[in-house]
Design an enzyme around this catalytic site. Structure first.
Site, PDB file in Angstrom:
ATOM      1  N   GLY A 343       0.842  -1.192   0.000  1.00  0.00           N
ATOM      2  CA  GLY A 343       0.000   0.000   0.000  1.00  0.00           C
ATOM      3  C   GLY A 343       0.872   1.234   0.000  1.00  0.00           C
ATOM      4  O   GLY A 343       0.649   2.182  -0.745  1.00  0.00           O
ATOM      5  N   MET A 345       5.127   2.654   1.570  1.00  0.00           N
ATOM      6  CA  MET A 345       6.383   2.282   2.226  1.00  0.00           C
ATOM      7  C   MET A 345       6.994   3.524   2.836  1.00  0.00           C
ATOM      8  O   MET A 345       7.123   4.552   2.179  1.00  0.00           O
ATOM      9  CB  MET A 345       7.319   1.637   1.191  1.00  0.00           C
ATOM     10  CG  MET A 345       8.692   1.297   1.739  1.00  0.00           C
ATOM     11  SD  MET A 345       8.598   0.069   3.092  1.00  0.00           S
ATOM     12  CE  MET A 345      10.001   0.578   4.068  1.00  0.00           C
ATOM     13  N   GLU A 346       7.380   3.388   4.106  1.00  0.00           N
ATOM     14  CA  GLU A 346       7.764   4.538   4.909  1.00  0.00           C
ATOM     15  C   GLU A 346       9.193   5.021   4.723  1.00  0.00           C
ATOM     16  O   GLU A 346       9.761   5.611   5.646  1.00  0.00           O
ATOM     17  CB  GLU A 346       7.553   4.192   6.380  1.00  0.00           C
ATOM     18  CG  GLU A 346       8.524   3.131   6.957  1.00  0.00           C
ATOM     19  CD  GLU A 346       7.985   1.711   7.012  1.00  0.00           C
ATOM     20  OE1 GLU A 346       7.054   1.409   6.237  1.00  0.00           O
ATOM     21  OE2 GLU A 346       8.491   0.910   7.805  1.00  0.00           O
ATOM     22  N   ASN A 347       9.818   4.830   3.536  1.00  0.00           N
ATOM     23  CA  ASN A 347      11.195   5.285   3.328  1.00  0.00           C
ATOM     24  C   ASN A 347      11.398   6.649   3.962  1.00  0.00           C
ATOM     25  O   ASN A 347      10.586   7.552   3.794  1.00  0.00           O
ATOM     26  CB  ASN A 347      11.497   5.392   1.831  1.00  0.00           C
ATOM     27  CG  ASN A 347      11.007   4.192   1.064  1.00  0.00           C
ATOM     28  OD1 ASN A 347      11.396   3.083   1.354  1.00  0.00           O
ATOM     29  ND2 ASN A 347      10.101   4.410   0.123  1.00  0.00           N
ATOM     30  N   HIS A 379      -0.117   6.561   9.043  1.00  0.00           N
ATOM     31  CA  HIS A 379       0.679   5.366   9.363  1.00  0.00           C
ATOM     32  C   HIS A 379       2.143   5.570   8.947  1.00  0.00           C
ATOM     33  O   HIS A 379       3.060   5.352   9.727  1.00  0.00           O
ATOM     34  CB  HIS A 379       0.073   4.169   8.630  1.00  0.00           C
ATOM     35  CG  HIS A 379       0.790   2.872   8.841  1.00  0.00           C
ATOM     36  ND1 HIS A 379       0.293   1.891   9.651  1.00  0.00           N
ATOM     37  CD2 HIS A 379       1.960   2.399   8.342  1.00  0.00           C
ATOM     38  CE1 HIS A 379       1.119   0.863   9.652  1.00  0.00           C
ATOM     39  NE2 HIS A 379       2.146   1.147   8.861  1.00  0.00           N
ATOM     40  N   GLU A 380       2.332   5.996   7.719  1.00  0.00           N
ATOM     41  CA  GLU A 380       3.708   6.131   7.217  1.00  0.00           C
ATOM     42  C   GLU A 380       4.440   7.258   7.929  1.00  0.00           C
ATOM     43  O   GLU A 380       5.632   7.163   8.195  1.00  0.00           O
ATOM     44  CB  GLU A 380       3.717   6.336   5.695  1.00  0.00           C
ATOM     45  CG  GLU A 380       2.984   5.254   4.888  1.00  0.00           C
ATOM     46  CD  GLU A 380       3.424   3.836   5.221  1.00  0.00           C
ATOM     47  OE1 GLU A 380       4.597   3.650   5.584  1.00  0.00           O
ATOM     48  OE2 GLU A 380       2.589   2.909   5.139  1.00  0.00           O
ATOM     49  N   HIS A 383       5.778   6.161  11.229  1.00  0.00           N
ATOM     50  CA  HIS A 383       7.031   5.398  11.126  1.00  0.00           C
ATOM     51  C   HIS A 383       8.265   6.293  11.028  1.00  0.00           C
ATOM     52  O   HIS A 383       9.372   5.825  11.275  1.00  0.00           O
ATOM     53  CB  HIS A 383       7.009   4.535   9.860  1.00  0.00           C
ATOM     54  CG  HIS A 383       6.322   3.218   9.997  1.00  0.00           C
ATOM     55  ND1 HIS A 383       6.533   2.369  11.047  1.00  0.00           N
ATOM     56  CD2 HIS A 383       5.447   2.585   9.178  1.00  0.00           C
ATOM     57  CE1 HIS A 383       5.812   1.261  10.871  1.00  0.00           C
ATOM     58  NE2 HIS A 383       5.140   1.374   9.747  1.00  0.00           N
ATOM     59  N   GLU A 402       4.986  -2.407  13.323  1.00  0.00           N
ATOM     60  CA  GLU A 402       3.730  -2.267  12.593  1.00  0.00           C
ATOM     61  C   GLU A 402       2.542  -2.099  13.530  1.00  0.00           C
ATOM     62  O   GLU A 402       1.612  -1.350  13.249  1.00  0.00           O
ATOM     63  CB  GLU A 402       3.513  -3.473  11.677  1.00  0.00           C
ATOM     64  CG  GLU A 402       4.495  -3.546  10.522  1.00  0.00           C
ATOM     65  CD  GLU A 402       4.543  -2.269   9.699  1.00  0.00           C
ATOM     66  OE1 GLU A 402       3.553  -1.508   9.677  1.00  0.00           O
ATOM     67  OE2 GLU A 402       5.590  -2.017   9.087  1.00  0.00           O
TER      68      GLU A 402
END
Ligand code: NAG
Ligand code: NAG
Ligand code: NAG
Ligand code: NAG
Ligand code: NAG
Ligand code: NAG
Ligand code: ZN
Length: 933
Positions: A343, A345-347, A379-380, A383, A402
């Site tokens: 969905g 990605m928290e790079n 959410h991201e 992180h 998570e």
């Protein structure tokens, strides 16, 4: 059976208590957005030049290069990575990237071996080693590529000296494949022109596919990134661009721009990102922080990034306060990619999304799309601190990362959309889903040992299994106190968090009866959760491990004997704040608002009283608990603890219910009855029953909105959709006429879609199910034309509603052609088709017939095998289907199931349970639906 405890009618004395003033018990659940990661394919790519070919090892060995974990002898400090992705194919038709990389590492323990991860990279030059201290570097004796364990092993003539630093330089070439993992390419068309984007997805183990690196989360380092790219494109990475370092040069006769980024903070390899595209962006500056949203030019021009931009600042500020740590970076970029497996990605500093998770169109997207966007962004962003600044030491603790983010995303989203009461939806969206999986004997404890999660496909499986629950007890401000600050730029194991929580607890005024560790270990080290039984006759309260099939024994016995500390507190009737209980004159309700992770059962008399309250004065039970009573009852019935008819009777009050949560809970649970019975004689009477119940709701929304307006509340908007969807699917003629008219209007004038955004999914599905080839082909045409990803998704799901087998079979074939259905969407399309009772056997045949192809073709990460297997088998309920499933497992043992291993096991377990359930319940259920009382 657990220990017993007693309550007297009015004063509760509950032994299994955790109720401590300053501590709030919070359920945080992690539902990872299908972050299925690259599987461990054997690497056929052979190194070139001086590098020797891999020596295939068949026997198990203790050599370091046959171990999945890096030895602790070397510690990376800085990398200098230059990459040049080619957005046109080379003479042989291959898309490639070239790279140069040097890594400076410190020798911690003397060794004559350098083991560094490298996967599918061809070295184009003999790697060189330089000593940074006074002593010269040892000479390289040989270099061996280990494709299985994904290492480059550099054997040295002498040993490296502990305490000294060295630099390893490599030049390499890799394929910029469309495999959605590592450095990969995404393609799309704009104004008929094909565009290519080079982008990355490193988590969990694919940074090694972009450049040689020590690819473990605890091997943090500083990264200097440089990208070469066409001057007409933009390059992005984790750091900000160093403007003085953007220069045009000519290399290999090609005119390129060289963009160099500021060095990153100390960080893990899995959080790196490099992107080259000709995307557009919009931006906003908050204080000194630069916030940008990137997407296809066309999408940006249409304003699809505006919503994301408008909520990001609010959410970032919220988390700064919540964590009491400033956002750690000077910029926050978020980018929507046409091809993206997870969905999002928290790079760190450059978050990647699939388009539907970031782009919003006021006219075309639904409120569900909007909710998804704001929660994923939250959410991201969560992180960026918890995960990126402080990182788990190894993947076995992924649940902590998570679970925490999946809980605080609701807090962030609530800040951005305060009128939605979004926190209430945790119960429906997460708790129920996790309960469902965690009640199986094949579930597993949250925490595994580091040694149990080793190979890349095991790591993938951790991501694929969405069954993590995280019971985190947080003081309201625990994080700011010590944890984040103490561990910033460092790595942790979960017990570090408990230790810091304990400190917070110790310094607060009231203390729980047990240590944090003691309480938490029971949730973390043993699988499952309890059902608490309250007997209002005897006053006894007991707890038991809740298993959907009580005859299955958990795979692993628990040292805690399946006992938990359950956060039940009691209150006297006259007490001011009934937190966990409601006592009324004659009925008792526990787990108010589902603040505890357990199910509740009662004695029969109390059940009868609760049913009566639901029918006569449901308002005295909180909405969340009206949903919960249904969900508990259905699951207790499934486990054989209460009668199935009792569960069904919890839905009787829906005739007058208009709230979303109880309806959704009932529909979710009845969905199981549809799966089990929609091929049996139960189907008709069940349709009649559900149709009768939904009539009131349909009329309610007809009166409220006349289907032209939106109801004001967020969840009312969801329930409007439920009303339409269920009324139409049960054949309500007013509904089907409405839907048919809208769809026909649209087909007559394809440029003007008259269907309200929120209602589209339901309307499209219903119209396509009632229609034939003409409707389907029209939907396909609209699908191909759509420029908003969420609109495409709605049409894609709706096309699976078709009733004609040949249309569904044709559609299944499309999933293997990435020009028709993007690889990222293949799994979910097949699952949609399998959800349709007509499509179910077709999808199962299709997957079996094509398993080898699917596995080979998509084994590199683009398929979530676990979702696929669960999706196509969820209707299985006959002995014959069980045999087919076992046959399928055995026939394909030599090919494998990748991250779907556990899913196969779970499917077999589920099918066995279904067979038993159908046998025991079909008669009763049929009778009840015929005469529902
Ligand atoms: C990184 O590598 C490039 C190319 O090899 C070189 O020009 C640059 O000076 C290096 N930068 C650092 C910080 O080592
Ligand atoms: C790497 O080498 C192998 C074997 O020579 C070759 O098949 C493959 O195409 C090469 N990859 C790239 C990106 O050049
Ligand atoms: C690089 O070349 C492009 C295209 O010719 C031009 O637009 C850009 O300004 C140049 N950049 C620099 C830093 O010279
Ligand atoms: C990281 O944490 C470990 C264990 O808590 C500690 O020994 C180490 O010094 C820390 N490293 C840094 C760079 O802070
Ligand atoms: C339960 O949740 C509802 C909705 O969020 C809230 O209004 C109510 O105050 C909560 N009740 C208790 C006892 O916490
Ligand atoms: C359809 O609508 C009409 C008029 O609004 C109403 O009288 C009728 O009962 C409805 N039929 C159903 C099946 O709901
Ligand atoms: Zn996450």
């Amino acid at each position: 059976m657990g220990k017993g405890f007693f309550i007297r009618k009015t004063v509760g004395i509950v032994g299994i208590v955790l109720a401590a003033g300053a501590i709030a018990t919070i359920i945080a659940l992690s539902v990872v957005y299908s972050q299925e990661k690259s599987k461990n394919n054997e690497n056929e790519v052979k190194p070139t030049g001086a590098v020797t070919t891999p020596v295939p090892t068949t026997e198990p060995s203790n050599e370091p290069w046959d171990q999945w974990r890096l030895p602790q002898t070397l510690s990376p400090q800085t990398y200098n990575v230059t990459l040049w992705p080619r957005l046109q194919p080379d003479a042989t038709g291959l898309y490639i990237f070239r790279g140069l990389s040097s890594v400076v590492f410190r020798c911690v323990e003397k060794t004559n071996l350098i083991l560094i991860h490298s996967n599918k990279l061809n070295m184009t030059l003999q790697p060189t080693l330089t000593a940074l201290g006074s002593k010269p570097a040892p000479i390289i004796e040989s270099i061996v590529m280990h494709t299985k364990t994904q290492y480059m092993a550099i054997h040295l003539k002498e040993e490296l000296t502990a305490g000294e630093s060295y630099e390893l330089y490599t030049e390499f070439v890799g394929e910029l494949a469309d495999d959605l993992g590592g450095f990969y390419r995404s393609e799309y068309y704009e104004n008929g022109v094909k565009k290519v984007v080079a982008t990355t997805q490193m988590q969990a183990t694919d940074a090694r596919k972009a450049f040689p690196c020590f690819d473990e989360p605890a091997m943090k380092a500083v990264f200097h990134i440089t990208l070469y790219h066409d001057p007409a494109t933009v390059a992005l990475s984790n750091g900000v661009k160093q403007f003085e370092q953007i220069v045009n040069i000519t290399v290999d006769d090609t005119f390129v721009t060289r963009t160099t980024f500021a060095p990153t903070e100390v960080m893990s390899t899995y959080l790196l990102a490099f992107i080259v595209s000709d995307f557009g962006f919009i931006e906003q500056n908050i204080d000194k922080l630069q916030i940008r949203i990137f997407a296809r030019q066309e999408a940006i021009n249409a304003g699809q990034g505006e919503y994301a931009l408008s909520v990001t600042g609010t959410i970032l500020k919220f988390f700064e306060d919540y964590y009491n740590v400033p956002y750690p970076l000077p910029k926050s970029d978020q980018i929507a990619l046409p091809d993206f497996n997870a969905g999002a990605m928290e790079n760190w500093g450059l978050i990647t999304y699939r388009e539907t998770a970031l782009l919003y169109d006021e006219e075309i997207s639904s409120n569900g799309n909007k909710e998804r966007i704001v929660t994923i962004i939250a959410h991201e962003l969560a992180h960026q601190w918890f995960g990126n600044l402080v990182t788990i030491r190894w993947w076995n603790d992924l649940w902590l990362n998570e679970g925490f983010a999946s809980y605080v995303e609701y807090l962030g989203a609530d800040k951005a959309e305060p009128t939605w009461n979004i926190k209430d939806l945790i119960v429906l969206n997460d708790v129920h889903r996790v309960f469902a999986i965690d009640a199986l004997a094949s579930s597993h404890p949250l925490s595994s040992k580091e040694e149990e999660i080793q190979r890349p496909e095991q790591i993938s499986e951790v991501f694929d299994t969405i069954s993590y629950k995280c019971f985190c007890i947080f003081t309201t401000n625990f994080l700011q106190q010590t944890y984040l600050d103490h561990f910033k730029f460092n790595n942790t194991v979960y017990t570090d968090l408990w230790e810091h929580l304990q400190r917070a607890v110790d310094s607060s005024s009231s203390t729980p009866p047990r240590s944090v560790q003691d309480i938490m270990d029971r949730w973390v080290l043993q699988m499952g959760f309890p059902v608490v039984t309250i007997n209002t006759e005897t006053g006894q309260i007991t707890q038991e491990h809740f298993l959907l099939d009580p005859e299955t024994k958990p795979d692993r016995p628990s040292e805690f004997n399946y006992e938990w500390f359950v956060p039940i507190s009691w209150t006297k009737k006259e007490a001011a704040q009934p937190l966990y209980w409601l006592f009324d004159d004659n009925w008792v309700l526990a787990n108010i608002n589902v603040t505890g992770y357990y199910r509740v059962n009662y004695d029969n008399e109390n059940w009868e009283r609760l049913l009566n309250v639901l029918q006569t004065s449901r308002q005295s039970i909180p909405v969340i608990n009206r949903a919960q009573i249904i969900d508990d009852a259905f699951n207790l019935a499934k486990a054989g603890i209460i009668e199935t008819t009792l569960a069904l009777r919890t839905t009787l009050f829906l005739a007058s219910e208009t709230e979303y949560m109880p309806w959704e809970s009932a529909l979710d649970n009845l969905d199981y009855f549809y799966l089990m019975f929609d091929r049996t004689e139960v189907y008709g009477p069940m349709q009649t029953y559900v149709g009768n119940k939904v009539e009131g709701l349909f009329d309610y929304f007809t009166r409220l909105t006349n289907w032209e307006n939106l109801p004001p509340g967020h969840t009312d908007q969801y329930n409007q959709v439920n009303a339409l969807r269920v009324a139409c699917s049960t054949g309500n003629e007013n509904c089907t006429t409405l839907v048919k008219t809208w769809f026909e209007q649209w087909m007559e004038n394809p440029n003007v879609n008259p269907i309200k955004a929120n209602l589209r999914s339901a309307v499209y599905c219903s119209a396509i199910a009632a229609g034939g080839e003409k409707e389907w082909n029209f939907a396909w045409e609209m699908f191909e034309k759509a420029t908003v990803a969420s609109e495409k998704d709605k049409l894609r799901a709706a096309m699976a509603c078709a009733s004609e087998p040949w249309l569904l079979n044709r559609y299944l074939k499309y999933t293997l052609d990435s020009n028709k259905i993007r690889k990222q969407d293949a799994t979910s399309t097949i699952i949609s088709i399998a959800s349709n009772v007509v499509g179910q056997p077709l999808a199962w045949d299709f997957v079996r017939a094509n398993w080898e192809y699917i596995f080979k073709q998509y084994g590199g990460g683009s398929f979530s095998f676990s979702n696929l297997i669960n999706g196509i088998t969820k209707r299985f309920s006959t002995e014959f289907e069980l045999q087919q499933l076992i046959q399928f497992r055995d026939d394909n043992a030599h090919i494998g199931f990748g991250s779907g291993n556990l899913a196969i096991q779970q499917s077999i377990e589920r099918t066995t349970a279904n067979i038993k359930w159908v046998k025991n319940n079909q008669e009763t259920v049929l009778e009840w639906f015929i005469n529902p009382l």
